[in-house]
Each structure stands twice: as structure tokens, then as C-alpha cells.
Design an enzyme around this catalytic site. Structure first.
Site, mmCIF file in Angstrom:
data_model
loop_
_atom_site.group_PDB
_atom_site.id
_atom_site.type_symbol
_atom_site.label_atom_id
_atom_site.label_comp_id
_atom_site.label_asym_id
_atom_site.label_seq_id
_atom_site.Cartn_x
_atom_site.Cartn_y
_atom_site.Cartn_z
ATOM 1 N N HIS A 59 0.844 -1.205 0.000
ATOM 2 C CA HIS A 59 0.000 0.000 0.000
ATOM 3 C C HIS A 59 0.880 1.257 0.000
ATOM 4 C CE1 HIS A 59 -3.496 2.480 1.601
ATOM 5 N NE2 HIS A 59 -2.451 3.223 1.939
ATOM 6 N N GLU A 60 1.846 1.295 0.917
ATOM 7 C CA GLU A 60 2.720 2.462 1.020
ATOM 8 C C GLU A 60 3.617 2.596 -0.208
ATOM 9 O OE1 GLU A 60 2.288 4.698 3.207
ATOM 10 O OE2 GLU A 60 0.857 3.542 4.419
ATOM 11 N N HIS A 63 1.856 4.552 -2.840
ATOM 12 C CA HIS A 63 2.050 6.001 -2.686
ATOM 13 C C HIS A 63 3.439 6.425 -3.177
ATOM 14 C CE1 HIS A 63 -1.626 6.472 -0.454
ATOM 15 N NE2 HIS A 63 -1.220 5.765 0.592
ATOM 16 N N ASP A 163 -5.379 8.827 3.825
ATOM 17 C CA ASP A 163 -5.543 8.884 2.366
ATOM 18 C C ASP A 163 -6.840 9.588 1.972
ATOM 19 O OD1 ASP A 163 -3.167 7.517 2.172
ATOM 20 O OD2 ASP A 163 -4.106 5.560 1.873
#
Length: 359
Positions: A59-60, A63, A163
Site C-alpha cells: 500500500h505504502e 504512494h 488517504d
């Protein structure tokens, strides 16, 4: 981040796990022991937590790699018991770019959940309350699918700087501008953070940690954006100090201590004929005193690797650099020669004056 274990790098980004993550694994092991679980069941539960946090890393990375496309680097991704944090060098001013970066993380969880949904066989009406109470080899990946869906939904909450809050800020910025959009998103984020804390006291202590993280994160970013707005259009020349004390490379530690005691400086620029050769901090001086090096020239204990600013550089860039590195002082050059020094305190005073003049 201090007290973190380096797990290596992915795409050049350092992956760290904070020591408090061990508390989470310990809590899982304790919970399973209270249930009377055997060792294989306990290890499976701990393995599930590690797998979930692997999804958090992905997930990170969503980004971070999206930010990389826009020329924004990420120093590290740190895993905490409450989730992951990608330390982006900065957030883009363009709301479209921020929107893409904010959406990229949850999009990864959507992809993971979709892949699991495709490959896992249907279990029909087998879902029950017991299905979610204990992790078994039979439900391991089904629960992983469920967790990824929860991550998507949870991150959609508009609690800035989560987010969902960043998506809200980006959307508002298209019409209202970054400063006003940040104020609205931050206020909403702090309101939701208080709700998280109340719910956490009643049901889940982890929500208290998340609420605290969101509350102070929203406050800090709101202040940062306001400060950068005050600094926009101003040069380093306007915010630097021109009345400062320097040291020659040949001056001794004793002479430097005398200047430290006579004035208010805690850091010094070491210069020779207008050329910067290094910087010296109070802690370096004190260390030299402890080691009984009073007659040693300061050139022997100074920091020679010095970043400098030019008088024409943007003051906002200097402020961002000082916030990021926590370096106490930077020399400022004009035509290659020392013209001044700049630090966070002086820029904050500049901001205070600008704020007072605009109100």
C-alpha cells in the site's frame, strides 16, 4: 526513525519496522495463549499479522512509486502497530498529482482483494461469526481478502492526513486553493480523530493511537502549509541573519567556548577569508571539552560537509530543508562568499511578522 529495524530496500526505498511492532506480535501471541491455542495456531495468527503488514508495505509503495513518477522521492517506509508511514520528501503543490498519490495506496489493496477474490473458491453461505473469530489454514486467505477490503474502506474516511483526507484536500484545492483546502480537511480530520479516540476507549485501544496520529498529523500539516504560504515569493536574503559570529579554522576550542559564553550563538560558521570551510555546534564543543581538547583547533572537530544556500534561493525551500534535516544552521552565500546564516528560529520569526502584518 529511531529504534527501527532495517528490513532492506524495495525500489531504492528503505523499509523499516519500528520496535513497537513486536508489541503487536506479543499481544497476538498472548491472546492466542489465553484462548488455549497450541503453538502452530499461535504461529499462524502471528503469520497472518505479518502478511497483513506485507499488504500495508505494498500500500505504502503504491504512494511512494506514484510520487516517484512526479519526481518526489521517499526516504523510507516505516511499519508501526497502527499501520505504515511512507516518508515522502514532500507533497506536490498540484492537487491533481496529490490526488493520484493519495489514491494509489488504496488502489493497491483493491488489486490485492480482487486477485484473491478471483483465485479463491466460492464458499457460498459458509460465512458465520465463528469464521472471523480464529485464523485457520482454511480461512487464512479469505480473511486476508476481507482485511484488504477493510483497509480500502478505512482509508476512504476523510480524516486528514489519512488517504481519504488527502483526497478531500486535493479535490477542495481545485476550487479553494491549497491553504484553504488544507484548513478544511485538517479541521475535519481533527474532528474525526476525536471520534476515533472516544470509540477507542470503548472498543479498541488501537483507535486511540490512530486518533492521536491523525489529530497531531492534521495540525502539523495545516501549520506547515500556512507557513509555506507566508514564505511564498520571498528569498533567503530576506530571512537570513547578517549579525552573527564566525570562527577562523585556527581558533582553538577554548577560544570558541569563550565566544559561546559571551554571546547567544549555539552554532558557528567556520570561515576563512569569506569562504565557508565548516560548521561547529555546541554539542561538538562540549564533546571536545569532555575529551580535554581545549587547545585543539576547531578545524579538527568541525563538520566539513556543509550544505549552503544562496541569497537568491526561495525562503520556502530553505524552510522545508530545515524542517526535513533538523540541521541547526545553514550558511548563506552571495557570489560564493559568506553573506549570512539561516535557521528555523529566524524563519519562524519572519513568519510571525508576516502573519502580524496580514491580520
Amino acid at each position: 526513525m529511531k529504534w527501527s529495524l532495517n528490513l532492506g530496500r524495495i525500489a531504492g526505498i528503505k523499509i523499516l519496522v519500528h520496535w513497537t511492532f513486536a508489541l503487536l506480535l506479543g499481544w497476538v501471541a498472548f491472546t492466542e495463549s489465553q484462548r488455549g491455542s497450541d503453538l502452530p495456531t499461535t504461529l499462524l495468527a502471528m503469520g497472518f499479522i505479518i502478511t497483513v503488514f506485507f499488504c500495508v508495505v505494498l500500500h505504502e509503495l503504491g504512494h511512494a512509486l506514484t510520487a516517484q513518477r512526479y519526481g518526489i522521492s521517499t526516504k523510507m517506509i516505516t511499519l508501526l502497530p497502527i499501520g505504515g508511514v511512507a516518508s515522502l520528501e514532500r507533497m506536490p503543490q498540484d492537487p491533481k498529482k496529490e490526488l493520484m498519490i493519495a489514491v494509489a495506496g488504496p488502489a493497491v489493496n483493491v488489486v490485492i482483494a480482487f486477485i484473491l477474490w478471483l483465485v479463491l473458491p466460492s464458499i457460498g453461505d459458509s460465512f458465520s461469526e465463528e469464521f472471523f473469530l480464529r485464523i485457520t489454514p482454511a480461512n487464512f486467505f479469505y480473511l486476508l481478502l476481507f482485511v484488504n477490503v477493510v483497509l480500502v474502506v478505512f482509508n476512504a474516511i476523510p480524516a486528514f492526513p489519512m488517504d481519504g483526507g488527502r483526497v478531500l484536500r486535493a479535490l477542495l484545492a481545485f476550487k479553494l486553493g491549497r491553504v484553504r483546502a488544507t484548513q478544511i480537511a485538517a479541521n475535519l480530520g481533527q474532528f474525526l480523530a476525536i471520534i476515533f479516540v472516544f470509540i477507542g476507549f470503548m472498543y479498541n485501544p488501537f483507535l486511540i493511537l490512530i486518533g492521536a496520529f491523525v489529530f497531531f498529523g492534521a495540525y502539523s500539516e495545516n501549520i506547515l502549509v500556512q507557513h509555506l504560504d507566508y514564505l511564498r515569493g520571498h528569498s533567503v536574503r530576506e530571512g537570513m541573519m547578517t549579525n552573527f559570529v564566525t570562527l577562523a579554522p585556527t581558533e582553538t576550542v577554548r577560544e570558541a567556548l569563550n565566544k559561546l559564553l559571551m554571546g547567544s550563538e549555539h552554532e558557528f560558521v567556520i570561515e576563512e577569508e569569506g569562504k565557508v570551510v565548516g560548521t561547529l555546534t555546541r554539542s561538538q564543543l562540549i564533546q571536545a571539552v569532555k575529551e580535554e581538547q581545549m587547545q585543539l583547533p576547531v578545524v579538527e572537530i568541525m563538520s566539513a560537509d556543509v550544505k549552503t544556500f544562496n541569497v537568491q534561493d526561495k525562503l520556502s525551500d530553505a524552510y522545508t530543508e530545515l524542517q526535513k534535516t533538523r540541521v541547526p544552521l545553514y550558511p548563506v552565500l552571495e557570489n560564493g562568499r559568506l553573506a549570512g546564516v539561516i535557521n528555523t528560529d529566524n524563519i519562524n520569526e519572519f513568519i510571525m511578522i508576516k502573519s502580524a502584518l496580514t491580520h
